[in-house]
Design a protein around this motif. Structure first.
Motif, mmCIF file in Angstrom:
data_model
loop_
_atom_site.group_PDB
_atom_site.id
_atom_site.type_symbol
_atom_site.label_atom_id
_atom_site.label_comp_id
_atom_site.label_asym_id
_atom_site.label_seq_id
_atom_site.Cartn_x
_atom_site.Cartn_y
_atom_site.Cartn_z
ATOM 1 N N ALA A 246 -5.525 18.185 -10.832
ATOM 2 C CA ALA A 246 -5.975 18.221 -12.412
ATOM 3 C C ALA A 246 -5.909 19.648 -13.211
ATOM 4 N N THR A 247 -6.398 20.669 -12.548
ATOM 5 C CA THR A 247 -6.078 21.926 -13.026
ATOM 6 C C THR A 247 -4.819 22.140 -13.584
ATOM 7 N N THR A 248 -3.908 21.829 -12.473
ATOM 8 C CA THR A 248 -2.392 22.114 -12.746
ATOM 9 C C THR A 248 -2.008 21.202 -13.905
ATOM 10 N N LEU A 249 -2.364 19.988 -13.940
ATOM 11 C CA LEU A 249 -1.931 18.927 -14.950
ATOM 12 C C LEU A 249 -2.513 19.773 -16.413
ATOM 13 N N ILE A 250 -3.617 19.985 -16.510
ATOM 14 C CA ILE A 250 -4.124 20.683 -17.527
ATOM 15 C C ILE A 250 -3.655 21.762 -17.985
ATOM 16 N N THR A 251 -3.221 22.620 -17.285
ATOM 17 C CA THR A 251 -2.529 24.127 -17.362
ATOM 18 C C THR A 251 -1.086 23.694 -18.050
ATOM 19 N N LYS A 252 -0.329 22.730 -17.306
ATOM 20 C CA LYS A 252 1.041 22.351 -17.755
ATOM 21 C C LYS A 252 0.796 21.744 -19.279
ATOM 22 N N MET A 253 -0.123 21.009 -19.354
ATOM 23 C CA MET A 253 -0.305 20.183 -20.686
ATOM 24 C C MET A 253 -0.536 21.120 -21.847
ATOM 25 N N SER B 271 -8.268 18.731 -3.386
ATOM 26 C CA SER B 271 -6.823 18.799 -4.015
ATOM 27 C C SER B 271 -6.748 17.983 -5.338
ATOM 28 N N SER B 272 -7.701 17.031 -5.469
ATOM 29 C CA SER B 272 -7.348 16.262 -6.796
ATOM 30 C C SER B 272 -7.997 17.039 -7.975
ATOM 31 N N LYS B 273 -8.941 18.292 -7.653
ATOM 32 C CA LYS B 273 -9.307 19.156 -8.840
ATOM 33 C C LYS B 273 -8.162 19.960 -9.041
ATOM 34 N N ALA B 274 -7.556 20.428 -7.984
ATOM 35 C CA ALA B 274 -6.591 21.472 -8.067
ATOM 36 C C ALA B 274 -5.440 20.717 -8.927
ATOM 37 N N ILE C 1 0.914 -1.226 -0.018
ATOM 38 C CA ILE C 1 -0.025 0.115 -0.043
ATOM 39 C C ILE C 1 1.077 1.277 0.177
ATOM 40 N N GLU C 2 0.749 2.273 -0.934
ATOM 41 C CA GLU C 2 1.588 3.230 -1.121
ATOM 42 C C GLU C 2 0.813 4.528 0.028
ATOM 43 N N SER C 3 1.697 5.050 0.692
ATOM 44 C CA SER C 3 1.270 5.622 1.885
ATOM 45 C C SER C 3 0.587 6.872 1.004
ATOM 46 N N LEU C 4 -0.507 7.410 1.737
ATOM 47 C CA LEU C 4 -1.262 8.638 1.294
ATOM 48 C C LEU C 4 -0.443 9.945 1.462
ATOM 49 N N SER C 5 -0.313 10.547 0.564
ATOM 50 C CA SER C 5 0.488 11.620 0.609
ATOM 51 C C SER C 5 -0.236 12.964 0.332
ATOM 52 N N GLY C 6 -1.299 12.875 -0.290
ATOM 53 C CA GLY C 6 -2.172 13.994 -0.812
ATOM 54 C C GLY C 6 -2.429 14.149 -2.177
ATOM 55 N N THR C 7 -1.503 13.771 -3.107
ATOM 56 C CA THR C 7 -1.665 13.762 -4.363
ATOM 57 C C THR C 7 -2.062 12.254 -5.007
ATOM 58 N N ASN C 8 -1.953 11.266 -4.335
ATOM 59 C CA ASN C 8 -2.273 9.756 -4.777
ATOM 60 C C ASN C 8 -3.329 9.359 -4.041
ATOM 61 N N PHE C 9 -4.485 10.213 -3.908
ATOM 62 C CA PHE C 9 -5.702 9.483 -3.223
ATOM 63 C C PHE C 9 -6.249 8.673 -3.997
ATOM 64 N N ARG C 10 -6.458 8.641 -5.193
ATOM 65 C CA ARG C 10 -7.389 7.407 -6.084
ATOM 66 C C ARG C 10 -6.577 6.320 -5.896
ATOM 67 N N LYS C 11 -5.358 6.302 -6.114
ATOM 68 C CA LYS C 11 -4.341 5.057 -6.243
ATOM 69 C C LYS C 11 -4.489 4.307 -4.921
ATOM 70 N N SER D 219 -2.318 10.194 -18.605
ATOM 71 C CA SER D 219 -2.484 9.283 -18.036
ATOM 72 C C SER D 219 -2.865 9.688 -16.759
ATOM 73 N N GLN D 220 -2.419 10.620 -16.110
ATOM 74 C CA GLN D 220 -2.699 11.179 -14.777
ATOM 75 C C GLN D 220 -3.992 11.714 -14.889
ATOM 76 N N LEU D 221 -4.401 12.666 -15.716
ATOM 77 C CA LEU D 221 -5.581 13.148 -15.643
ATOM 78 C C LEU D 221 -6.793 11.802 -16.050
ATOM 79 N N LYS D 222 -6.236 10.923 -16.492
ATOM 80 C CA LYS D 222 -7.257 9.602 -16.600
ATOM 81 C C LYS D 222 -7.809 9.164 -15.391
ATOM 82 N N GLY D 223 -6.562 9.290 -14.692
ATOM 83 C CA GLY D 223 -6.696 8.486 -13.060
ATOM 84 C C GLY D 223 -7.575 9.733 -12.348
ATOM 85 N N LEU D 224 -7.662 10.687 -12.858
ATOM 86 C CA LEU D 224 -8.533 11.627 -12.129
ATOM 87 C C LEU D 224 -9.871 12.044 -12.631
ATOM 88 N N ASP D 225 -10.186 10.890 -13.307
ATOM 89 C CA ASP D 225 -11.457 10.943 -14.495
ATOM 90 C C ASP D 225 -11.710 12.183 -14.995
#
Length: 152
Positions: free
Chosen positions: A112-119, A107-110, A13-23, A142-148
Motif C-alpha cells: 500500500a505504501t508503494t502504491l501511494i508513493t507511486k500514485m 507485506s500488504s502495508k508495504a 483459486i489464484e495461487s497465493l504469491s505474496g501480493t495477492n493475499f486479500r484476493k 482500485s488496488q488501494l481500495k482492495g487493501l482497505d
C-alpha cells in the motif's frame, strides 16, 4: 460433488504469491463456502471424543474434522511452495489461515505504501495518452481500495 466440479473450483483459486493475499483469502472463503467446507472456519474445534460421547457429538466432530482436513489441503495446495515454508504449520485450518494472515499483514502495508508513493509521484509524461495515465491512476486507486485504503 463430481471430480470435474471440484477441479473447476480449485483451478479458479489464484495461487497465493505474496501480493495477492486479500484476493486469495476471498477466493478461498468463497470456494470453501460453496463446497460447504467452511464449517471449520466458522466453528471452533469440538472437544475430543470419548467413549461417553453422544451420537450428536460424534457427528459434529466428524463434520468438523472432514471440513478441517479438506480445507487445509485446499489452502496448502493453493500457496506457492516458497511461501508455504515461511508459514507456521498447523493441523487446524482456522489457525493456519490466521498464521497466513499474520504473515501478510506487513507485506500488504508495504504494498500500500508503494502504491501511494507511486500514485503521488506519477506525472503525465506526454508520451502516452491522457486516457492511459488516468487508467493507470484508477488501477492504483482500485488496488488501494482492495487493501482497505480507499482514495476517491
Amino acid at each position: 460433488y463430481s471430480p470435474a466440479a471440484i477441479t473447476g473450483y480449485l483451478s479458479s483459486i489464484e495461487s497465493l504469491s505474496g501480493t495477492n493475499f486479500r484476493k486469495w483469502k476471498e477466493q478461498i472463503s468463497i470456494i470453501l463456502g460453496v463446497m460447504d467446507l467452511d464449517y471449520t472456519l466458522r466453528v471452533d474445534a469440538p472437544v475430543t471424543l470419548t467413549a461417553e460421547s453422544s451420537t450428536e457429538q460424534k457427528a459434529a466432530y466428524e463434520k468438523w474434522e472432514r471440513s478441517n482436513r479438506i480445507s487445509l489441503m485446499i489452502m496448502k495446495g493453493s500457496i506457492m511452495t516458497a511461501i508455504r515454508g515461511a508459514i507456521p504449520d498447523s493441523d487446524n485450518a482456522k489457525l493456519y489461515l490466521a498464521h497466513i494472515e499474520e504473515q501478510f499483514q506487513g507485506s500488504s502495508k508495504a504494498h500500500a505504501t508503494t502504491l501511494i508513493t507511486k500514485m503521488v509521484t506519477l506525472k503525465y509524461n506526454g508520451s502516452n495518452g491522457v486516457r492511459e495515465h488516468i487508467l493507470r491512476m484508477n488501477d492504483m486507486a482500485s488496488q488501494l481500495k482492495g487493501l482497505d485504503m480507499e482514495i476517491s
